[in-house]
Design a protein around this motif. Sequence first.
Motif, PDB file in Angstrom:
ATOM      1  N   PRO A 165       0.810  -1.224   0.000  1.00 58.48           N
ATOM      2  CA  PRO A 165       0.000   0.000   0.000  1.00 58.48           C
ATOM      3  C   PRO A 165       0.842   1.272   0.000  1.00 58.48           C
ATOM      4  CG  PRO A 165      -0.903  -1.569   1.560  1.00 58.48           C
ATOM      5  CD  PRO A 165       0.419  -2.110   1.119  1.00 58.48           C
ATOM      6  N   GLU A 166       1.990   1.243   0.660  1.00 57.38           N
ATOM      7  CA  GLU A 166       2.846   2.429   0.685  1.00 57.38           C
ATOM      8  C   GLU A 166       3.420   2.731  -0.696  1.00 57.38           C
ATOM      9  OE1 GLU A 166       3.078   4.566   3.118  1.00 57.38           O
ATOM     10  OE2 GLU A 166       1.697   3.288   4.256  1.00 57.38           O
ATOM     11  N   GLU A 167       3.700   1.683  -1.471  1.00 52.72           N
ATOM     12  CA  GLU A 167       4.207   1.899  -2.821  1.00 52.72           C
ATOM     13  C   GLU A 167       3.084   2.413  -3.728  1.00 52.72           C
ATOM     14  OE1 GLU A 167       7.038  -0.311  -6.159  1.00 52.72           O
ATOM     15  OE2 GLU A 167       6.018  -1.529  -4.636  1.00 52.72           O
ATOM     16  N   ILE A 168       1.877   1.915  -3.517  1.00 53.26           N
ATOM     17  CA  ILE A 168       0.731   2.448  -4.257  1.00 53.26           C
ATOM     18  C   ILE A 168       0.576   3.936  -3.956  1.00 53.26           C
ATOM     19  CG2 ILE A 168      -1.799   2.457  -4.338  1.00 53.26           C
ATOM     20  CD1 ILE A 168      -1.740  -0.563  -4.188  1.00 53.26           C
ATOM     21  N   TRP A 169       0.657   4.298  -2.684  1.00 49.14           N
ATOM     22  CA  TRP A 169       0.504   5.692  -2.289  1.00 49.14           C
ATOM     23  C   TRP A 169       1.630   6.570  -2.854  1.00 49.14           C
ATOM     24  CZ3 TRP A 169      -2.130   9.670  -1.321  1.00 49.14           C
ATOM     25  CH2 TRP A 169      -1.610  10.772  -0.643  1.00 49.14           C
ATOM     26  N   SER A 170       2.862   6.130  -2.713  1.00 51.45           N
ATOM     27  CA  SER A 170       3.992   6.957  -3.160  1.00 51.45           C
ATOM     28  C   SER A 170       3.992   7.152  -4.667  1.00 51.45           C
ATOM     29  CB  SER A 170       5.321   6.339  -2.702  1.00 51.45           C
ATOM     30  OG  SER A 170       5.545   5.078  -3.306  1.00 51.45           O
ATOM     31  N   THR A 171       3.660   6.100  -5.416  1.00 50.96           N
ATOM     32  CA  THR A 171       3.626   6.253  -6.874  1.00 50.96           C
ATOM     33  C   THR A 171       2.463   7.145  -7.290  1.00 50.96           C
ATOM     34  OG1 THR A 171       2.387   4.159  -7.049  1.00 50.96           O
ATOM     35  CG2 THR A 171       4.777   4.062  -7.391  1.00 50.96           C
ATOM     36  N   THR A 172       1.332   7.017  -6.597  1.00 50.56           N
ATOM     37  CA  THR A 172       0.181   7.861  -6.916  1.00 50.56           C
ATOM     38  C   THR A 172       0.493   9.328  -6.667  1.00 50.56           C
ATOM     39  OG1 THR A 172      -1.399   6.097  -6.416  1.00 50.56           O
ATOM     40  CG2 THR A 172      -2.239   8.345  -6.365  1.00 50.56           C
ATOM     41  N   LEU A 173       1.082   9.625  -5.534  1.00 48.98           N
ATOM     42  CA  LEU A 173       1.406  11.014  -5.194  1.00 48.98           C
ATOM     43  C   LEU A 173       2.415  11.592  -6.183  1.00 48.98           C
ATOM     44  CD1 LEU A 173       0.798  13.212  -3.134  1.00 48.98           C
ATOM     45  CD2 LEU A 173       2.722  12.360  -1.765  1.00 48.98           C
ATOM     46  N   THR A 174       3.400  10.795  -6.565  1.00 44.17           N
ATOM     47  CA  THR A 174       4.428  11.266  -7.499  1.00 44.17           C
ATOM     48  C   THR A 174       3.843  11.599  -8.862  1.00 44.17           C
ATOM     49  OG1 THR A 174       6.176  10.003  -6.391  1.00 44.17           O
ATOM     50  CG2 THR A 174       6.585  10.657  -8.677  1.00 44.17           C
ATOM     51  N   VAL A 175       3.002  10.701  -9.401  1.00 48.30           N
ATOM     52  CA  VAL A 175       2.451  10.957 -10.734  1.00 48.30           C
ATOM     53  C   VAL A 175       1.487  12.139 -10.719  1.00 48.30           C
ATOM     54  CG1 VAL A 175       2.810   8.592 -11.551  1.00 48.30           C
ATOM     55  CG2 VAL A 175       0.622   9.194 -10.481  1.00 48.30           C
ATOM     56  N   CYS A 176       0.781  12.320  -9.603  1.00 53.44           N
ATOM     57  CA  CYS A 176      -0.106  13.485  -9.503  1.00 53.44           C
ATOM     58  C   CYS A 176       0.695  14.779  -9.572  1.00 53.44           C
ATOM     59  CB  CYS A 176      -0.905  13.437  -8.207  1.00 53.44           C
ATOM     60  SG  CYS A 176      -2.264  12.250  -8.199  1.00 53.44           S
ATOM     61  N   LYS A 177       1.770  14.849  -8.817  1.00 50.57           N
ATOM     62  CA  LYS A 177       2.614  16.047  -8.816  1.00 50.57           C
ATOM     63  C   LYS A 177       3.179  16.311 -10.205  1.00 50.57           C
ATOM     64  CE  LYS A 177       4.031  15.832  -3.943  1.00 50.57           C
ATOM     65  NZ  LYS A 177       5.166  15.611  -3.008  1.00 50.57           N
ATOM     66  N   ASP A 178       3.635  15.252 -10.869  1.00 48.42           N
ATOM     67  CA  ASP A 178       4.220  15.399 -12.208  1.00 48.42           C
ATOM     68  C   ASP A 178       3.184  15.915 -13.205  1.00 48.42           C
ATOM     69  OD1 ASP A 178       6.597  14.462 -11.205  1.00 48.42           O
ATOM     70  OD2 ASP A 178       6.402  12.442 -12.054  1.00 48.42           O
ATOM     71  N   ALA A 179       1.993  15.303 -13.214  1.00 48.55           N
ATOM     72  CA  ALA A 179       0.963  15.676 -14.186  1.00 48.55           C
ATOM     73  C   ALA A 179       0.465  17.099 -13.945  1.00 48.55           C
ATOM     74  CB  ALA A 179      -0.199  14.689 -14.130  1.00 48.55           C
ATOM     75  N   ILE A 180       0.297  17.468 -12.676  1.00 49.25           N
ATOM     76  CA  ILE A 180      -0.160  18.821 -12.355  1.00 49.25           C
ATOM     77  C   ILE A 180       0.859  19.859 -12.831  1.00 49.25           C
ATOM     78  CG2 ILE A 180      -0.597  20.424 -10.453  1.00 49.25           C
ATOM     79  CD1 ILE A 180      -1.863  18.062  -8.938  1.00 49.25           C
ATOM     80  N   ALA A 181       2.134  19.586 -12.604  1.00 48.93           N
ATOM     81  CA  ALA A 181       3.183  20.521 -13.015  1.00 48.93           C
ATOM     82  C   ALA A 181       3.206  20.721 -14.531  1.00 48.93           C
ATOM     83  CB  ALA A 181       4.544  20.020 -12.528  1.00 48.93           C
ATOM     84  N   ILE A 182       3.055  19.614 -15.268  1.00 51.79           N
ATOM     85  CA  ILE A 182       3.048  19.696 -16.735  1.00 51.79           C
ATOM     86  C   ILE A 182       1.847  20.505 -17.211  1.00 51.79           C
ATOM     87  CG2 ILE A 182       2.833  18.354 -18.868  1.00 51.79           C
ATOM     88  CD1 ILE A 182       4.271  16.049 -17.365  1.00 51.79           C
ATOM     89  N   ALA A 183       0.682  20.239 -16.607  1.00 52.07           N
ATOM     90  CA  ALA A 183      -0.546  20.935 -17.010  1.00 52.07           C
ATOM     91  C   ALA A 183      -0.452  22.425 -16.707  1.00 52.07           C
ATOM     92  CB  ALA A 183      -1.749  20.319 -16.302  1.00 52.07           C
TER      93      ALA A 183
END
Length: 502
Positions: free
Chosen positions: A49-67
């Motif tokens: 679950p921690e890896e699910i959370w960390s990967t989710t948070l990372t991709v959210c930050k990346d996508a928001i920054a690009i947008a």
Amino acid sequence: MPQNALLAIDQGTTSSRAIVFSENAEIIASSQLEFTQFYPNDGWVEHDPEEIWSTTLTVCKDAIAIAQEAGYLIKSIGITNQRETTVVWDRKTGKAIYNAIVWQDRRTADICAKLSSKNIDLSSRSGLRLDPYFSATKIAWILDNVEGARQRASAGDLAFGTIDTFLIWRLTGGVVHATDTTNASRTNLMNLHTLAWDDELLSLFNVPAAVLPEIKQSEDDFGTTADGLLDQRYPIGGVAGDQQAALIGQCCFTPGTLKSTYGTGCFALVNTGETPLRSSNQLLTTVGYSINGKTSYALEGSIFIAGAAVQWLRDGIKVIDNAKQTKALAETVEDSHGVVLVPAFAGLGAPHWDPHARGSVFGLTRGTTEAHLARAALESVCYQTHDLLNAMQQDGIEVASIRVDGGMVANNWVCQYLADILNIDVVRPQVMETTALGAAYLAGLHCGLYKDLTQLTAQNPIDKTFEASMSSEQRSKSITRWKAAVDATRLFAQTAQQAETQ
């Protein structure tokens, strides 16, 4: 001036993704990270679950920054997720007490076998069946196998959630413990008619009510992201399990419209309207979506292994280096050379529901090559879809076409063979990320970017329609050979199980 956009979190079985869509359903930004699959025992599948959370948070930050760099402003977040996968965590620390037990996991097959002696009619209450696939027995297993867990759960110290609920909890800093009707309908604990947790089902599966989340609509207020988590606080306005999100993304809003998603597994859902329709052919009755106070239901056929068969070719027996090779290999041979692959690596889903079946390959000769195996793997997905469509038709549902999405349908060969075997039109949309798009649509409806479902249907362009071209004689031969392979696979599993118990 910034343009409006929506962030979709698509937390899947093998990766976490974040996609930013414009108001017109164009993909503005995307980020994806794979995470580890754990197989601690035969038939067991787990995630950290921690890896699910960390990967989710990372991709959210990346996508928001690009947008944001492209001039877009995120108005709301929608979440879609791998369904049935079960997490139990400590309410104070937010830490899971055991790994997430994945929907593919079969460890509770014996629990299901014991419960079957009680002759409970699950279908009339939950719309589902007694199978390890669903969350209820997974929750019970965790509570019974982690020391002290059952006592802590009864005391209200633990929380259960499917992945959507776990992410909502983390995103809101533990403020919101909620799920939506689509995910709740996959637990075997929600009553389809009341859309509430069912006391008799809780008693049957020995799950304490204290661990359960609040059930909300698919389009609803799921709280706001906590301070300091992302660049700013964002409202979460939509949640749906991945297959129902794809139903929404494909705009299957009228009874009789059918979609099939091809990812790790394959899931076909047909909209049946505002009344649950009970199947006589081993299909599941499930919530399609709940929007604006109204709930639409669906019949679903679940295939556990679709794209995962290609992953097996790549990672298991290493006959390919990447998934794209399967199309080229399949096109190098006229047929599968008599090879049939039944990819029951995690048992067989609908309409067979055999948790003890295991993968098998028939028809091997010295002339069999990696091309024949690759073609057989792709063909198996189409044959399994045929089994689902046939069950739907026997339930009285007339289907003129099937809307497809998911990673596998970028492969034209798969789409054409699917049309040939099903003998109906296969329609592929321009935006194939329909699971994420469905989550974005829900968030957009809640924050007012979209007025109603009609507006969504108007912006759902088609990329290509594939029409059947196979002769009826060849189609019949292929399907007959497939059915023989499935029967042999199930007979082997039954015989092997009997031998183990002697």
